[in-house]
Design a protein around this motif. Structure first.
Motif, short mmCIF file in Angstrom:
data_model
loop_
_atom_site.label_atom_id
_atom_site.label_comp_id
_atom_site.label_asym_id
_atom_site.label_seq_id
_atom_site.Cartn_x
_atom_site.Cartn_y
_atom_site.Cartn_z
N THR A 1 -12.17 -2.37 -4.63
CA THR A 1 -12.23 -3.80 -4.26
C THR A 1 -13.28 -4.47 -5.12
O THR A 1 -14.36 -3.91 -5.33
CB THR A 1 -12.68 -3.93 -2.79
OG1 THR A 1 -11.96 -2.98 -2.01
CG2 THR A 1 -12.47 -5.34 -2.26
N ALA B 1 0.84 -1.20 0.00
CA ALA B 1 0.00 0.00 0.00
C ALA B 1 0.88 1.25 0.00
O ALA B 1 0.62 2.21 -0.74
CB ALA B 1 -0.92 0.00 1.21
N SER C 1 -8.17 -4.30 -6.19
CA SER C 1 -7.90 -5.44 -5.32
C SER C 1 -9.01 -6.46 -5.51
O SER C 1 -10.13 -6.27 -5.03
CB SER C 1 -7.82 -4.95 -3.87
OG SER C 1 -7.36 -5.99 -3.06
N TYR D 1 -13.44 3.71 -3.84
CA TYR D 1 -12.85 4.45 -2.71
C TYR D 1 -13.67 5.70 -2.43
O TYR D 1 -14.35 6.23 -3.31
CB TYR D 1 -11.37 4.76 -2.94
CG TYR D 1 -11.01 5.32 -4.29
CD1 TYR D 1 -10.82 4.49 -5.38
CD2 TYR D 1 -10.85 6.70 -4.48
CE1 TYR D 1 -10.47 5.00 -6.63
CE2 TYR D 1 -10.49 7.23 -5.71
CZ TYR D 1 -10.32 6.37 -6.78
OH TYR D 1 -9.98 6.87 -8.02
N VAL E 1 -5.25 0.91 -7.29
CA VAL E 1 -5.13 -0.53 -7.06
C VAL E 1 -6.51 -1.16 -7.20
O VAL E 1 -7.47 -0.73 -6.56
CB VAL E 1 -4.53 -0.85 -5.67
CG1 VAL E 1 -4.55 -2.36 -5.41
CG2 VAL E 1 -3.10 -0.32 -5.58
N THR F 1 -8.18 2.59 -3.74
CA THR F 1 -8.37 1.15 -3.97
C THR F 1 -9.80 0.88 -4.39
O THR F 1 -10.74 1.37 -3.77
CB THR F 1 -8.10 0.34 -2.68
OG1 THR F 1 -6.77 0.57 -2.26
CG2 THR F 1 -8.32 -1.15 -2.89
N PHE G 1 -7.47 -4.75 1.22
CA PHE G 1 -6.49 -3.74 0.83
C PHE G 1 -6.99 -2.31 1.07
O PHE G 1 -6.23 -1.42 1.42
CB PHE G 1 -6.09 -3.93 -0.64
CG PHE G 1 -4.76 -3.35 -0.96
CD1 PHE G 1 -3.60 -3.92 -0.48
CD2 PHE G 1 -4.65 -2.20 -1.74
CE1 PHE G 1 -2.34 -3.38 -0.77
CE2 PHE G 1 -3.41 -1.65 -2.04
CZ PHE G 1 -2.26 -2.24 -1.55
N LEU G 2 -8.27 -2.13 0.88
CA LEU G 2 -8.88 -0.80 1.07
C LEU G 2 -8.57 -0.22 2.45
O LEU G 2 -8.45 0.99 2.61
CB LEU G 2 -10.40 -0.94 0.88
CG LEU G 2 -11.24 0.32 0.85
CD1 LEU G 2 -10.95 1.15 -0.38
CD2 LEU G 2 -12.73 -0.03 0.87
N TYR H 1 -5.02 1.22 1.99
CA TYR H 1 -4.85 2.24 0.94
C TYR H 1 -6.23 2.78 0.56
O TYR H 1 -6.73 2.56 -0.54
CB TYR H 1 -4.14 1.60 -0.26
CG TYR H 1 -3.75 2.55 -1.37
CD1 TYR H 1 -3.45 3.89 -1.14
CD2 TYR H 1 -3.68 2.09 -2.69
CE1 TYR H 1 -3.09 4.74 -2.17
CE2 TYR H 1 -3.32 2.93 -3.74
CZ TYR H 1 -3.03 4.26 -3.46
OH TYR H 1 -2.66 5.10 -4.50
#
Ligand code: PMP
Ligand code: GLU
Length: 411
Positions: free
Chosen positions: A224, A186, A198, A245, A196, A222, A214-215, A218
């Motif tokens: 997801t 991240a 993810s 995000y 990203v 990100t 991951f969120l 970051y």
């Protein structure tokens, strides 16, 4: 010479499914380790909800039913500690089209794709006209990328926008990242201002129920992706979701909704209604996941232990239902039999033993890497809940692994 049409093959996952079915139609026994489809049925309550919703024939909004998005948001808060506003959730017919549309939202971008990774990322990035940067990994690195790999990859950037695709637990390797590894990734992605994606479609099938999103590390950039195809066993229902995000650029969100509206319109209304039931009852879902994970862990360990004992090197899986065995210890013997590439390895294995695997070339590897993906899904969900017994409940798994081992021993 084709100057007119896009060059795009049928996805290797769907192709192996068709090829295996063809052999079965010819009365040949095939152990189906090729296609990654969950053997579990969705929970009964979810099946019932789908049955009862057939008369919902209306379109929904492109983003999806608002009540459903509320449930999804609450569900992932409980399961992964994710804070996603329902208004930042997109629901669609599968994550595959969501992933594609996220890529399509960019005019030009560098797309950093680890090798190995899922078969469709690179073809999608190519269709979207982007520049692909492959991030190499090794068996010793557990097929995982790290900050060094990303920085090295970023040196080949050509465009202003860059997108890193992460997937864990991984397809094709069944491996995940630890929390410190995610923090490191991240930090690097942030320093390079990368978006990203993810892909956490196997997150709820983490074998230790320790999936970190991951969120959370970051939150700035990100997206997801997840859905019902894997943890809920409903791949053919086509249901996926993307979490945007918090401070997503309005133009980016608009592009995603715009592209969705011009392509799929919405996810099927009855499936969205069934999805409400899947996401609504946290405790039922938890029992359902515990049950599946117990079985998947058992089978995954059985497969990796047996292959390792024959020096077919493989990491024990940490989630999902794949392993990525490396046959290179047997290279000389295999070469002697005229097997030089992972495609030849899989072809000969299928013809000579009836075991279907997918070659590493499908996951971004050069042809001469003797590695292949094994999807350990050729078993039926036990009719009654009892402690899973591989000999009794997974005879095809046992047979398939024995066939691979005997085939290698003979070579
Ligand atoms: N990502 C990964 C890693 C996958 O294995 C798959 C295969 N189903 C997908 C995305 C696409 O899933 P779906 O479109 O069924 O949601
Ligand atoms: N994800 C599955 C696999 O990797 C199959 C479904 C698909 O590729 O769309 O085998």
């Amino acid at each position: 010479m084709n100057n007119i049409f896009r060059e795009i093959e049928e996805s290797q996952t769907l192709l192996i499914n068709t090829q295996s079915k063809l052999l079965i139609d010819q009365n040949k026994k095939v152990v189906k380790f090729g296609f990654g489809q969950s053997p579990f049925l969705p929970p009964k309550s979810v099946l019932e909800a789908l049955k009862e919703s057939v008369n919902h024939k209306e379109y929904t909004s492109v983003q999806g039913d608002p009540e459903l998005r509320d449930y999804i948001s609450a569900f992932h808060k409980q399961h992964n500690g994710l804070e996603v506003e329902p208004n930042n959730i997109l629901v669609a017919p599968g994550t595959k089209i969501l992933l594609f549309n996220i890529l399509m939202a960019f005019k030009k971008a560098d797309v950093l794709i680890p090798a190995p990774s899922w078969v469709s990322y690179a073809p999608q990035a190519k269709l979207a006209g982007h520049h692909i940067i492959k991030l190499h990994t090794s068996f010793e690195e557990r097929w995982r990328i790290n900050s060094k790999t990303i920085v090295e990859g970023a040196k080949h950037k050509k465009h202003e926008a860059s997108i890193l695709i992460l997937n864990y637990p991984g397809n094709p390797d069944g491996l995940t990242y630890s929390e410190p590894e995610l923090i490191d990734l991240a930090r690097t992605a942030k320093s390079l201002n990368m978006l990203v994606i993810s892909d956490e479609i196997y997150g709820l099938l983490n074998h230790n129920q320790a999936h970190f999103s991951f969120l959370n590390y970051y939150p700035e950039k990100t997206i997801t992706t997840t859905g019902l195809s894997k943890w809920c066993g409903a791949g053919g229902w086509r249901f996926g979701a993307a979490f945007l995000y918090k401070n997503i650029e309005p133009e980016f969100k608009q592009a995603l909704i715009g592209i969705g509206s011009e392509t799929y319109s919405c996810a099927a209304a009855p499936v969205q209604i069934a999805a409400k039931t899947a996401y609504k009852n946290f405790n039922d879902t938890k029992d359902y996941l515990d049950y599946q994970i117990d079985i998947l862990k058992n089978i995954g360990n059985f497969c990796s232990d047996h292959l390792n004992s024959e020096k077919i090197k493989v990491h024990a899986p940490q989630g999902g239902f794949y392993i990525f065995p490396d046959f290179s210890f047997h290279k000389e013997k295999l070469n002697h039999r005229g097997i030089m590439t992972s495609n030849q390895l899989c072809e000969r294995l299928l013809i000579e033993t009836g075991v279907a695997l997918l070659p590493a070339t499908a996951f971004g590897f050069d042809a001469d890497n003797l590695v292949a993906r094994l999807a350990y899904v050729d078993f039926k969900e036990p009719k009654e809940k009892h402690p899973f017994n591989i000999t009794y409940d997974g005879p095809n798994i046992v047979e398939g692994i024995e066939k691979i081992v005997n085939w290698i021993e003979k070579s």
